[in-house]
Motif scaffolding. Structure first.
Motif, mmCIF file in Angstrom:
data_model
loop_
_atom_site.group_PDB
_atom_site.id
_atom_site.type_symbol
_atom_site.label_atom_id
_atom_site.label_comp_id
_atom_site.label_asym_id
_atom_site.label_seq_id
_atom_site.Cartn_x
_atom_site.Cartn_y
_atom_site.Cartn_z
ATOM 1 N N TYR A 142 38.457 28.728 14.652
ATOM 2 C CA TYR A 142 37.604 27.844 15.793
ATOM 3 C C TYR A 142 36.809 26.926 15.050
ATOM 4 O O TYR A 142 36.374 25.916 15.588
ATOM 5 N N ILE A 143 35.967 27.398 13.724
ATOM 6 C CA ILE A 143 35.248 26.237 13.303
ATOM 7 C C ILE A 143 36.123 25.192 12.638
ATOM 8 O O ILE A 143 35.824 23.870 12.912
ATOM 9 N N VAL A 144 37.285 25.331 12.204
ATOM 10 C CA VAL A 144 38.013 24.170 11.585
ATOM 11 C C VAL A 144 38.541 23.503 12.719
ATOM 12 O O VAL A 144 38.712 22.212 12.508
ATOM 13 N N ILE A 145 39.191 23.855 13.781
ATOM 14 C CA ILE A 145 39.740 23.238 14.965
ATOM 15 C C ILE A 145 38.512 22.291 15.551
ATOM 16 O O ILE A 145 38.876 21.291 15.825
ATOM 17 N N THR A 146 37.329 22.987 15.833
ATOM 18 C CA THR A 146 36.285 22.211 16.533
ATOM 19 C C THR A 146 35.952 21.080 15.689
ATOM 20 O O THR A 146 35.690 19.847 15.851
ATOM 21 N N PHE A 147 35.998 21.270 14.330
ATOM 22 C CA PHE A 147 35.322 20.365 13.378
ATOM 23 C C PHE A 147 36.465 19.126 13.122
ATOM 24 O O PHE A 147 35.957 17.913 13.468
ATOM 25 N N CYS A 148 37.528 19.329 13.234
ATOM 26 C CA CYS A 148 38.545 18.427 12.932
ATOM 27 C C CYS A 148 39.110 17.691 14.423
ATOM 28 O O CYS A 148 38.819 16.452 14.292
ATOM 29 N N MET A 149 39.391 18.330 15.481
ATOM 30 C CA MET A 149 39.622 17.717 16.785
ATOM 31 C C MET A 149 38.337 17.152 17.270
ATOM 32 O O MET A 149 38.329 16.161 17.944
ATOM 33 N N GLY A 150 37.303 17.755 17.029
ATOM 34 C CA GLY A 150 35.859 17.028 17.510
ATOM 35 C C GLY A 150 35.773 15.949 16.697
ATOM 36 O O GLY A 150 35.148 14.856 17.374
ATOM 37 N N SER A 151 36.005 15.752 15.709
ATOM 38 C CA SER A 151 35.994 14.380 14.631
ATOM 39 C C SER A 151 36.704 13.392 15.101
ATOM 40 O O SER A 151 36.179 12.256 15.289
ATOM 41 N N LEU A 152 37.911 13.925 15.704
ATOM 42 C CA LEU A 152 38.846 12.819 16.169
ATOM 43 C C LEU A 152 38.222 12.295 17.646
ATOM 44 O O LEU A 152 38.143 11.009 17.659
ATOM 45 N N MET A 153 37.521 13.201 18.371
ATOM 46 C CA MET A 153 36.781 12.665 19.690
ATOM 47 C C MET A 153 35.863 11.770 19.290
ATOM 48 O O MET A 153 35.461 10.755 19.883
ATOM 49 N N VAL A 154 34.922 12.188 18.256
ATOM 50 C CA VAL A 154 33.799 11.385 17.838
ATOM 51 C C VAL A 154 34.235 9.947 17.351
ATOM 52 O O VAL A 154 33.478 9.006 17.593
ATOM 53 N N LEU A 155 35.463 9.969 16.881
ATOM 54 C CA LEU A 155 36.086 8.726 16.054
ATOM 55 C C LEU A 155 36.390 7.719 17.566
ATOM 56 O O LEU A 155 36.191 6.662 17.693
ATOM 57 N N ILE A 156 37.003 8.476 18.471
ATOM 58 C CA ILE A 156 37.400 7.703 19.882
ATOM 59 C C ILE A 156 36.189 7.150 20.365
ATOM 60 O O ILE A 156 36.001 6.195 20.816
ATOM 61 N N VAL A 157 34.895 8.031 20.617
ATOM 62 C CA VAL A 157 33.869 7.434 21.295
ATOM 63 C C VAL A 157 33.432 6.415 20.255
ATOM 64 O O VAL A 157 32.483 5.394 21.070
ATOM 65 N N SER A 158 33.196 6.496 19.036
ATOM 66 C CA SER A 158 32.679 5.476 18.203
ATOM 67 C C SER A 158 33.384 3.990 18.193
ATOM 68 O O SER A 158 32.575 3.111 18.454
ATOM 69 N N ILE A 159 34.698 4.124 18.609
ATOM 70 C CA ILE A 159 35.326 2.978 18.951
ATOM 71 C C ILE A 159 35.134 2.496 20.262
ATOM 72 O O ILE A 159 34.814 0.972 20.507
ATOM 73 N N MET A 160 35.124 3.285 21.483
ATOM 74 C CA MET A 160 34.772 2.837 22.734
ATOM 75 C C MET A 160 33.392 2.639 23.087
ATOM 76 O O MET A 160 32.970 1.625 23.466
ATOM 77 N N PHE A 161 32.653 3.459 22.383
ATOM 78 C CA PHE A 161 30.994 3.396 22.529
ATOM 79 C C PHE A 161 30.672 3.040 23.931
ATOM 80 O O PHE A 161 30.010 2.011 24.226
ATOM 81 N N SER A 162 31.305 4.034 24.903
ATOM 82 C CA SER A 162 30.863 3.874 26.602
ATOM 83 C C SER A 162 30.880 5.130 27.034
ATOM 84 O O SER A 162 31.416 6.221 26.285
ATOM 85 N N GLU A 163 30.154 5.259 27.856
ATOM 86 C CA GLU A 163 29.882 6.498 28.753
ATOM 87 C C GLU A 163 30.991 6.860 29.822
ATOM 88 O O GLU A 163 30.856 7.607 30.594
ATOM 89 N N LYS A 164 31.906 5.661 30.002
ATOM 90 C CA LYS A 164 32.851 5.570 31.027
ATOM 91 C C LYS A 164 33.590 6.963 31.260
ATOM 92 O O LYS A 164 34.111 7.280 30.009
#
Length: 246
Positions: A142-164
């Motif tokens: 669960y640490i590895v899954i959260t770190f990996c898929m969480g990093s992908l979500m952080v990347l997506i938010v970094s690109i969108m940079f929106s609270e929408k």
């Protein structure tokens, strides 16, 4: 470093105390109890119940990861955070640390569910079944899954940079990918000879995440997910460094 850890913890703490997160956790436990009391397949052991709970929890993991940056945008604190005392790289490192903290929290939540399932199904599973589960592997998973898929979500938010709320679209898509990937891992498990047809997909974090969630713990899957997580994190740092934050 101490201050970065403090920022990481505060990010996680604020999101963990939110109404949305608490409702999500309640829903996850309700879904798990649905399997225990209503479905309860005869062939299911603790690992199978653990997997079903994990599939629902996966959505909460994605949402928790999104909140690490989305909350900064939502509460209009991005300028203060990304142009303050710490460099943008340091702030993004704190986000990565936050994901690891989330991973620890989710592993504890999964263990609480395992205890509940073992106690309720004491005749079938009981304390013996709970102790037979490899808890170290579950913790790492669960640490590895959260770190990996969480990093992908952080990347997506970094690109969108929106609270929408459009970010919820990506959560739904990734949840669907996770759901259907389970069919692929099951098929390959039953017919290993067709693995060559999915050789490329087997190197993705999606495939290896499901493999780990199913209890098929192996270091190759762990390393593949860590490599992807590092890639997502580096890309996020690059994007944030280049972005104009107003």
């Amino acid at each position: 470093m101490h201050k970065l850890l403090k920022i990481s913890w505060l990010n996680v703490k604020n999101a963990a105390c939110s109404k949305e997160f608490l409702l999500g956790i309640i829903a996850a436990f309700s879904y798990s109890m649905l399997w225990v009391f209503l479905v309860h397949p005869a062939q299911y052991g603790l690992e199978a119940y653990d997997f079903e709970f994990g599939r629902f929890l996966y959505v909460i993991i994605l949402y928790a990861a999104v909140s690490i940056i989305r909350n900064d945008i939502r509460f209009n604190t991005t300028k203060t955070i990304f142009t303050g005392v710490f460099s943008r790289i340091e702030i993004m490192i704190s986000k990565g640390i936050g994901l690891i903290i989330w991973g620890i929290i989710f592993s504890v939540i999964v263990e609480i569910n395992n205890v509940l399932v073992s106690c309720i199904l004491h005749e079938k599973i009981g304390i013996t079944g709970f102790l037979e589960l490899n808890h170290l592997h579950l913790f790492i998973t669960y640490i590895v899954i959260t770190f990996c898929m969480g990093s992908l979500m952080v990347l997506i938010v970094s690109i969108m940079f929106s609270e929408k709320k459009s970010i919820l679209f990506f959560i739904v898509i990734l949840s669907m990918v996770n759901f259907y990937t389970a069919a692929i891992t099951t098929l390959i498990g039953r017919r290993p000879e067709i693995a060559k047809n999915f050789s490329t997909y087997m190197k993705t974090p999606f495939y290896n995440t499901v493999l780990l969630m199913q209890g098929q713990f192996n270091m190759e899957s762990v390393l593949i997910n860590i490599e992807w997580a590092v890639f997502f994190c580096v890309l996020s740092v690059f994007i944030i460094n280049k972005r104009e934050i107003k």
